[in-house]
Design a protein around this motif. Structure first.
Motif, PDB file in Angstrom:
ATOM      1  N   HIS A 160       3.732  15.861 -12.264  1.00 62.97           N
ATOM      2  CA  HIS A 160       3.357  14.462 -12.390  1.00 62.97           C
ATOM      3  C   HIS A 160       3.081  13.872 -11.014  1.00 62.97           C
ATOM      4  O   HIS A 160       3.572  14.359  -9.985  1.00 62.97           O
ATOM      5  N   ARG A 161       2.305  12.800 -11.015  1.00 63.82           N
ATOM      6  CA  ARG A 161       2.075  12.086  -9.762  1.00 63.82           C
ATOM      7  C   ARG A 161       3.376  11.415  -9.334  1.00 63.82           C
ATOM      8  O   ARG A 161       4.079  10.807 -10.155  1.00 63.82           O
ATOM      9  N   GLU A 162       3.682  11.504  -8.066  1.00 67.08           N
ATOM     10  CA  GLU A 162       4.919  10.918  -7.553  1.00 67.08           C
ATOM     11  C   GLU A 162       4.647  10.081  -6.309  1.00 67.08           C
ATOM     12  O   GLU A 162       3.715  10.347  -5.556  1.00 67.08           O
ATOM     13  N   LEU A 163       5.502   9.090  -6.121  1.00 72.83           N
ATOM     14  CA  LEU A 163       5.401   8.250  -4.935  1.00 72.83           C
ATOM     15  C   LEU A 163       5.860   9.039  -3.715  1.00 72.83           C
ATOM     16  O   LEU A 163       6.918   9.663  -3.729  1.00 72.83           O
ATOM     17  N   VAL A 164       5.069   8.975  -2.661  1.00 69.89           N
ATOM     18  CA  VAL A 164       5.446   9.595  -1.392  1.00 69.89           C
ATOM     19  C   VAL A 164       6.044   8.554  -0.464  1.00 69.89           C
ATOM     20  O   VAL A 164       7.137   8.720   0.065  1.00 69.89           O
ATOM     21  N   ALA A 165       5.308   7.465  -0.265  1.00 69.51           N
ATOM     22  CA  ALA A 165       5.773   6.414   0.619  1.00 69.51           C
ATOM     23  C   ALA A 165       5.002   5.139   0.318  1.00 69.51           C
ATOM     24  O   ALA A 165       3.849   5.195  -0.112  1.00 69.51           O
ATOM     25  N   ALA A 166       5.644   4.013   0.566  1.00 68.87           N
ATOM     26  CA  ALA A 166       5.005   2.718   0.350  1.00 68.87           C
ATOM     27  C   ALA A 166       5.377   1.787   1.492  1.00 68.87           C
ATOM     28  O   ALA A 166       6.441   1.941   2.110  1.00 68.87           O
ATOM     29  N   ILE A 167       4.495   0.829   1.742  1.00 70.01           N
ATOM     30  CA  ILE A 167       4.743  -0.140   2.799  1.00 70.01           C
ATOM     31  C   ILE A 167       4.203  -1.480   2.366  1.00 70.01           C
ATOM     32  O   ILE A 167       3.078  -1.595   1.874  1.00 70.01           O
ATOM     33  N   THR A 168       5.018  -2.511   2.545  1.00 72.00           N
ATOM     34  CA  THR A 168       4.578  -3.853   2.197  1.00 72.00           C
ATOM     35  C   THR A 168       3.763  -4.442   3.340  1.00 72.00           C
ATOM     36  O   THR A 168       3.756  -3.912   4.466  1.00 72.00           O
TER      37      THR A 168
ATOM     38  N   MET B 229       0.855  -1.181   0.000  1.00 74.08           N
ATOM     39  CA  MET B 229       0.000   0.000   0.000  1.00 74.08           C
ATOM     40  C   MET B 229       0.890   1.230   0.000  1.00 74.08           C
ATOM     41  O   MET B 229       1.986   1.217   0.581  1.00 74.08           O
ATOM     42  N   ALA B 230       0.418   2.257  -0.646  1.00 70.70           N
ATOM     43  CA  ALA B 230       1.270   3.436  -0.813  1.00 70.70           C
ATOM     44  C   ALA B 230       0.435   4.700  -0.915  1.00 70.70           C
ATOM     45  O   ALA B 230      -0.770   4.654  -1.162  1.00 70.70           O
ATOM     46  N   TRP B 231       1.115   5.805  -0.707  1.00 73.62           N
ATOM     47  CA  TRP B 231       0.553   7.120  -0.967  1.00 73.62           C
ATOM     48  C   TRP B 231       1.367   7.777  -2.083  1.00 73.62           C
ATOM     49  O   TRP B 231       2.610   7.759  -2.043  1.00 73.62           O
ATOM     50  N   TYR B 232       0.652   8.318  -3.033  1.00 74.16           N
ATOM     51  CA  TYR B 232       1.244   9.144  -4.076  1.00 74.16           C
ATOM     52  C   TYR B 232       0.669  10.549  -3.925  1.00 74.16           C
ATOM     53  O   TYR B 232      -0.335  10.745  -3.242  1.00 74.16           O
ATOM     54  N   ARG B 233       1.296  11.500  -4.578  1.00 73.21           N
ATOM     55  CA  ARG B 233       0.739  12.846  -4.572  1.00 73.21           C
ATOM     56  C   ARG B 233       0.979  13.511  -5.928  1.00 73.21           C
ATOM     57  O   ARG B 233       1.921  13.165  -6.654  1.00 73.21           O
ATOM     58  N   GLN B 234       0.104  14.447  -6.200  1.00 78.96           N
ATOM     59  CA  GLN B 234       0.219  15.192  -7.445  1.00 78.96           C
ATOM     60  C   GLN B 234      -0.051  16.664  -7.164  1.00 78.96           C
ATOM     61  O   GLN B 234      -1.165  17.032  -6.760  1.00 78.96           O
ATOM     62  N   ALA B 235       0.963  17.463  -7.350  1.00 82.55           N
ATOM     63  CA  ALA B 235       0.836  18.901  -7.178  1.00 82.55           C
ATOM     64  C   ALA B 235       0.398  19.521  -8.507  1.00 82.55           C
ATOM     65  O   ALA B 235       0.593  18.924  -9.575  1.00 82.55           O
TER      66      ALA B 235
END
Length: 114
Positions: free
Chosen positions: A43-51, A33-39
């Motif tokens: 472009h949308r970018e990965l913020v953080a992910a966790i398995t 599961m992860a969070w991405y963000r788009q300003a």
């Protein structure tokens, strides 16, 4: 599979905020599961992910400020954001990746005022 994100809002620079994302439906327990963000204008970018095993990965821009955790029993991830900066302003999207499938939640806006 559905992802329900919550916690967006307006925060002052230097403040803290927490986003949550709950996954529902039927999916393999081994996942990321992860969070991405788009300003705006970016472009949308990965913020953080966790398995599902708890291994985390962070964008360099948020290392040391953001912490991603998960509750496997609730299929929920939490993004704790500290020392927020105006450049953290973006629409944040939750993502669930299972094998070759990828699911997205609705975006939630985080605005950091200077």
């Amino acid at each position: 599979v559905q992802l329900q994100a919550s916690g967006g809002g307006l925060v002052q620079a230097g403040g803290s905020h927490r986003l949550s994302c709950a996954a529902s439906g039927s999916f393999f327990r081994i996942n990321t599961m992860a969070w991405y963000r788009q300003a705006p204008g970016k472009h949308r970018e990965l913020v953080a992910a966790i398995t599902s095993g708890g291994t985390t990965n962070y964008a360099d821009s948020v290392k040391g400020r953001f912490t991603l955790s998960r509750d496997n029993g609730k299929n929920t991830v939490y993004l704790q954001m500290n020392s927020l900066k105006p450049e953290d302003t973006a629409v944040y999207f939750c993502n669930l990746r299972v094998l070759r499938d990828s699911f997205w939640g609705q975006g939630t806006l985080v605005t950091v005022s200077s």
